[in-house]
Design a protein around this motif. Structure first.
Motif, PDB file in Angstrom:
ATOM      1  N   UNK A  36     -74.295 -71.257  14.885  1.00  0.00           N
ATOM      2  CA  UNK A  36     -73.638 -70.126  15.538  1.00  0.00           C
ATOM      3  C   UNK A  36     -72.577 -69.525  14.613  1.00  0.00           C
ATOM      4  N   UNK A  37     -71.782 -70.391  13.973  1.00  0.00           N
ATOM      5  CA  UNK A  37     -70.760 -69.910  13.034  1.00  0.00           C
ATOM      6  C   UNK A  37     -71.406 -69.163  11.875  1.00  0.00           C
ATOM      7  N   UNK A  38     -72.536 -69.652  11.397  1.00  0.00           N
ATOM      8  CA  UNK A  38     -73.251 -68.991  10.298  1.00  0.00           C
ATOM      9  C   UNK A  38     -73.665 -67.577  10.675  1.00  0.00           C
ATOM     10  N   UNK A  39     -74.225 -67.417  11.874  1.00  0.00           N
ATOM     11  CA  UNK A  39     -74.667 -66.099  12.328  1.00  0.00           C
ATOM     12  C   UNK A  39     -73.493 -65.127  12.429  1.00  0.00           C
ATOM     13  N   UNK A  40     -72.390 -65.574  12.993  1.00  0.00           N
ATOM     14  CA  UNK A  40     -71.231 -64.690  13.169  1.00  0.00           C
ATOM     15  C   UNK A  40     -70.588 -64.334  11.827  1.00  0.00           C
TER      16      UNK A  40
ATOM     17  N   UNK B 123     -80.686 -77.583  -0.522  1.00  0.00           N
ATOM     18  CA  UNK B 123     -81.031 -76.847  -1.746  1.00  0.00           C
ATOM     19  C   UNK B 123     -81.835 -75.590  -1.416  1.00  0.00           C
ATOM     20  N   UNK B 124     -82.864 -75.752  -0.589  1.00  0.00           N
ATOM     21  CA  UNK B 124     -83.712 -74.615  -0.218  1.00  0.00           C
ATOM     22  C   UNK B 124     -82.930 -73.599   0.616  1.00  0.00           C
ATOM     23  N   UNK B 125     -82.024 -74.085   1.471  1.00  0.00           N
ATOM     24  CA  UNK B 125     -81.245 -73.190   2.340  1.00  0.00           C
ATOM     25  C   UNK B 125     -80.351 -72.261   1.527  1.00  0.00           C
ATOM     26  N   UNK B 126     -79.653 -72.818   0.548  1.00  0.00           N
ATOM     27  CA  UNK B 126     -78.764 -72.005  -0.290  1.00  0.00           C
ATOM     28  C   UNK B 126     -79.577 -71.033  -1.137  1.00  0.00           C
ATOM     29  N   UNK B 127     -80.738 -71.484  -1.615  1.00  0.00           N
ATOM     30  CA  UNK B 127     -81.574 -70.649  -2.482  1.00  0.00           C
ATOM     31  C   UNK B 127     -82.043 -69.378  -1.773  1.00  0.00           C
TER      32      UNK B 127
ATOM     33  N   UNK C  20     -72.717 -72.053   2.988  1.00  0.00           N
ATOM     34  CA  UNK C  20     -72.347 -73.452   3.192  1.00  0.00           C
ATOM     35  C   UNK C  20     -72.612 -73.877   4.630  1.00  0.00           C
ATOM     36  N   UNK C  21     -72.457 -72.939   5.585  1.00  0.00           N
ATOM     37  CA  UNK C  21     -72.805 -73.253   6.981  1.00  0.00           C
ATOM     38  C   UNK C  21     -74.301 -73.539   7.094  1.00  0.00           C
ATOM     39  N   UNK C  22     -75.088 -72.707   6.443  1.00  0.00           N
ATOM     40  CA  UNK C  22     -76.541 -72.880   6.494  1.00  0.00           C
ATOM     41  C   UNK C  22     -76.950 -74.203   5.862  1.00  0.00           C
ATOM     42  N   UNK C  23     -76.301 -74.557   4.752  1.00  0.00           N
ATOM     43  CA  UNK C  23     -76.582 -75.845   4.110  1.00  0.00           C
ATOM     44  C   UNK C  23     -76.211 -77.003   5.040  1.00  0.00           C
ATOM     45  N   UNK C  24     -75.071 -76.871   5.731  1.00  0.00           N
ATOM     46  CA  UNK C  24     -74.632 -77.908   6.674  1.00  0.00           C
ATOM     47  C   UNK C  24     -75.554 -78.006   7.884  1.00  0.00           C
TER      48      UNK C  24
ATOM     49  N   UNK D 288     -80.485 -81.242   9.841  1.00  0.00           N
ATOM     50  CA  UNK D 288     -81.617 -80.835  10.673  1.00  0.00           C
ATOM     51  C   UNK D 288     -82.929 -81.357  10.088  1.00  0.00           C
ATOM     52  N   UNK D 289     -83.126 -81.126   8.788  1.00  0.00           N
ATOM     53  CA  UNK D 289     -84.373 -81.574   8.172  1.00  0.00           C
ATOM     54  C   UNK D 289     -84.338 -83.055   7.824  1.00  0.00           C
TER      55      UNK D 289
END
Length: 316
Positions: free
Chosen positions: A25-29, A231-235, A282-286, A291-292
């Protein structure tokens, strides 16, 4: 078996989403706020302000959509990757890196059938609190600057909508295509993500296998999923920023609208600079790492195989 793979993928998705949804949620906002209209300075600031204004469960706005659709989404992704890996292998021989990437590409392409409408609905619900908070702030500022009580702005009351209401409105006004707004951007994010993630996970996981015929320990699968996922998320984060902006139906005051992927990319680059494409990285990486990690542990432990094996015994 395919049923076991689908059940494992679903269980993995439910556990993972429940654990990391507030960060998502924080990532989206953070990704949706534009220069000059910044409500949050960081992930922690966003979560603190969300709890203060919307309560604890405000961090889980849109979670119902994710929890409902993440089961088929994760099931399709993990099962499709296994399916393509199996058919791309030659007589059971080790897959080349190129074939591993092709399998990931196939899995990423298949999952957008569910991912696009899920993300579309989730983003509307997640970002609603940010827009409401921005309107309240501007109303308060207008009230303070007003020279007379008669000119004071009325307080802004947020009208909460549900995923069902949004779905009905989109289907009524735009048909099924309304739920697939941002499909191209979703493909641009999810296909490269899977191309990077699955081969990287497979090779990291192999490092923990003492015997090729024996599964790696669960902690190896967990760490491999975390490293490969982050790694894939940040990329692919730049594509995720574009996708989030395109799929947002409501805008804050004075925020840009976009006509497509190229228009969105151009406006972000010109008005916010190249670093804007890393918003929420960094939110997406977290989010993606645990998750994966959790997903791969559940998937590789094979909870579904245990449950399915118990059914005949229970009947007997």
């Amino acid at each position: 078996s395919l049923p076991a793979k689908l059940i494992n993928g679903g269980i993995a998705g439910l556990i993972g989403v429940t654990c990391v949804f507030p960060i998502d949620l924080a990532k989206t906002r953070l990704q949706n706020q534009q220069n000059g209209q910044r409500m949050y300075t960081s992930m922690s600031d966003c979560l603190i302000k969300t709890i203060r204004s919307e309560g604890y469960f405000g961090m889980y706005r849109g979670a119902a959509v994710n929890l409902t659709l993440v089961t088929p989404e994760k099931a399709i992704k993990l099962a499709a990757n296994d399916f393509f890996r199996h058919h791309l292998s030659k007589d059971g021989k080790k897959l080349t890196l190129l074939r591993e990437m092709l399998a990931g590409c196939g899995a990423g392409t298949c999952q957008v059938i569910v991912t696009t409408p899920m993300e579309m609905l989730k983003i509307q619900l997640q970002d609603a609190g940010r827009i409401a908070a921005q309107k309240k702030l501007m109303a308060a500022q207008a009230q303070l600057s007003s020279s007379s009580a008669a000119g004071a702005a009325e307080p802004v009351v947020e009208t909460r909508t549900t995923a069902t209401q949004i779905t009905r409105e989109l289907l009524r006004s735009k048909g099924i295509a309304g739920l697939y707004k941002g499909l191209g951007a979703t493909l641009l994010r999810d296909v490269p993500f899977s191309i990077v993630y699955f081969p990287l996970f497979a090779n990291l996981n192999k490092l923990g296998q003492k015997d090729p015929n024996v599964k790696a320990p669960f902690y190896v699968s967990f760490l491999s999923g975390c490293v490969a996922g982050s790694t894939a998320a940040v990329a692919v984060n730049p594509c995720d920023v574009v996708k989030t902006r395109l799929q947002s139906l409501q805008r804050g005051v004075n925020e840009d609208t976009y006509s497509g992927i190229l228009d969105c990319t151009k406006k972000i680059w010109q008005k916010e600079g190249p670093m804007a494409f890393l918003k929420g990285a960094y939110c997406r990486a977290l989010v993606i790492a645990p998750l994966f990690g959790i997903a791969q542990v559940v998937y590789f432990i094979g909870i579904a195989e245990f449950l399915l094996d118990m059914l005949p015994k229970h009947r007997a």
